[in-house]
Scaffold this active site. Structure first.
Site, short mmCIF file in Angstrom:
data_model
loop_
_atom_site.label_atom_id
_atom_site.label_comp_id
_atom_site.label_asym_id
_atom_site.label_seq_id
_atom_site.Cartn_x
_atom_site.Cartn_y
_atom_site.Cartn_z
N GLU A 225 0.83 -1.20 0.00
CA GLU A 225 0.00 0.00 0.00
C GLU A 225 0.86 1.25 0.00
O GLU A 225 1.92 1.31 0.62
CB GLU A 225 -0.98 0.01 1.17
CG GLU A 225 -0.35 0.17 2.54
CD GLU A 225 -1.39 0.25 3.66
OE1 GLU A 225 -2.45 -0.39 3.56
OE2 GLU A 225 -1.11 0.96 4.64
N CYS A 226 0.43 2.25 -0.74
CA CYS A 226 1.04 3.58 -0.80
C CYS A 226 2.53 3.50 -1.13
O CYS A 226 2.90 3.20 -2.26
CB CYS A 226 0.77 4.35 0.48
SG CYS A 226 0.89 6.15 0.24
#
Length: 347
Positions: A225-226
């Protein structure tokens, strides 16, 4: 914070900064005290001189039923700077312990610590949970290796605890400093962080990149994620225009931007089955990043509750990969964590 204090019936000490204000400080304080129900019982003034503290204290206590229990002066040598995603992280700050000690010296002189302790003593004991905690099926442990170093340092500790309660054995590795991931890996997690600040080192650690790619090619489940999503791409272009080779597991290219992208809270709905959920399942998510990718995926649709009609596609999902900008808090839908762990266990 106010909501939590009401739920737990915890007394609140409100910290206010009077810089640039005179009587308008009382208007601001009145807003906090009267706008919504609250447990505000005392005030501390921040960045105020000894002389001005007496002026503000008399102004506040003559108008409101709250005590001003102290202040902190401006301490330039103890400042902690910020950058594009918030405060500089602790391990990067030279003399952090000295900064904290300096602030503590001032607090001991200028804040009524005994008054704070007396307020704290008024907090009731927490009530026991009304429902019994979920007991997960007893299963063999699963080894999940989590990226954790200067480049990957943003995570919800709750996510770790939930995964561990479900049988995950969490181990940690550094994409910056380590050379490979052990063979007993059953799953990989890459949380958010600052890959753009360490792009040179990430690019040069070819041994680690090869190790991650080998695990991915053989089918090891990967959650990214991210910042982890950025690391999965072919390349990353930093704010100075430098371009760096990343993992290349995904075929996109990330570039830093001068403004936040899709910032805030929203709801994700799965457009198809993934390793975390079935089509149609939902979870709350959060975005906080200054970058854009040429391919952000379309496995989910994000909808912002605060802005009617605002939605966008996101997340790349394969039979072994979940990768996207959204930060997920697994307690918002525990089945997402359960399904990821099942995928790792099946692998």
């Amino acid at each position: 914070s106010n909501h939590i204090s009401l739920v737990t019936q915890t007394p609140v000490v409100l910290v206010v900064n009077p810089k640039g204000k005179s009587l308008s400080l009382c208007a601001e304080l009145q807003g906090f005290l009267e706008f919504e129900p609250n447990r505000i019982d005392a005030v501390i003034l921040n960045r105020v001189s000894e002389k001005m503290f007496a002026f503000y204290r008399e102004m506040i206590e003559s108008r409101f039923n709250v005590k001003v229990i102290g202040h902190l002066p401006d301490v330039p040598e103890a400042r902690i700077e910020s950058r594009h995603l918030g405060l500089v992280t602790a391990h990067e700050i030279d003399g952090l312990r000295q900064k904290i000690d300096r602030l503590a010296e001032h607090a001991a002189r200028t804040i009524d610590i005994d008054a704070m302790l007396a307020l704290a003593a008024n907090a009731p004991a927490p009530e026991p949970p009304k429902t019994a905690p979920h007991v997960w099926e007893t299963v063999p442990p699963v080894n999940i290796y989590v990226a954790r170093d200067e480049a990957f340092c943003f995570h919800y500790e709750d996510n770790h605890r939930l995964l561990e309660s479900m049988g995950a054995k969490l181990r940690f590795f550094s994409p910056l400093h380590d050379n490979e991931i052990p063979e007993d890996t059953h799953g990989l997690i890459f949380w958010g962080g600052y890959p753009e600040l360490y792009a040179t080192a990430l690019e040069r650690n070819t041994a680690m990149k090869q190790s991650i790619r080998r695990h991915h090619e053989r089918g090891t489940p990967v959650y990214a994620e991210c910042g982890g999503f950025m690391y999965m791409q072919e390349s990353l272009t930093d704010s100075q225009g430098g371009r760096f080779a990343m993992l290349g597991i995904l075929k996109g290219h990330v570039s830093m931007t001068d403004r936040l992208q899709n910032f805030g809270y929203y709801e994700l709905t799965a457009n198809r089955d993934t390793i975390l959920c079935r089509k149609g399942e939902k979870i709350n998510a959060h975005s906080f990043h200054y970058s854009a990718c040429t391919d952000e995926g379309d496995a989910f649709t994000a909808v912002k509750a605060s802005r009617q009609g605002v939605s966008w596609p996101c997340v790349i999902a394969t039979p072994t990969l979940f990768a996207g900008y959204p930060h997920l808090h697994f307690y918002a839908n525990k089945h997402f964590a359960e399904n990821f762990l099942k995928t790792c266990r099946d692998y």
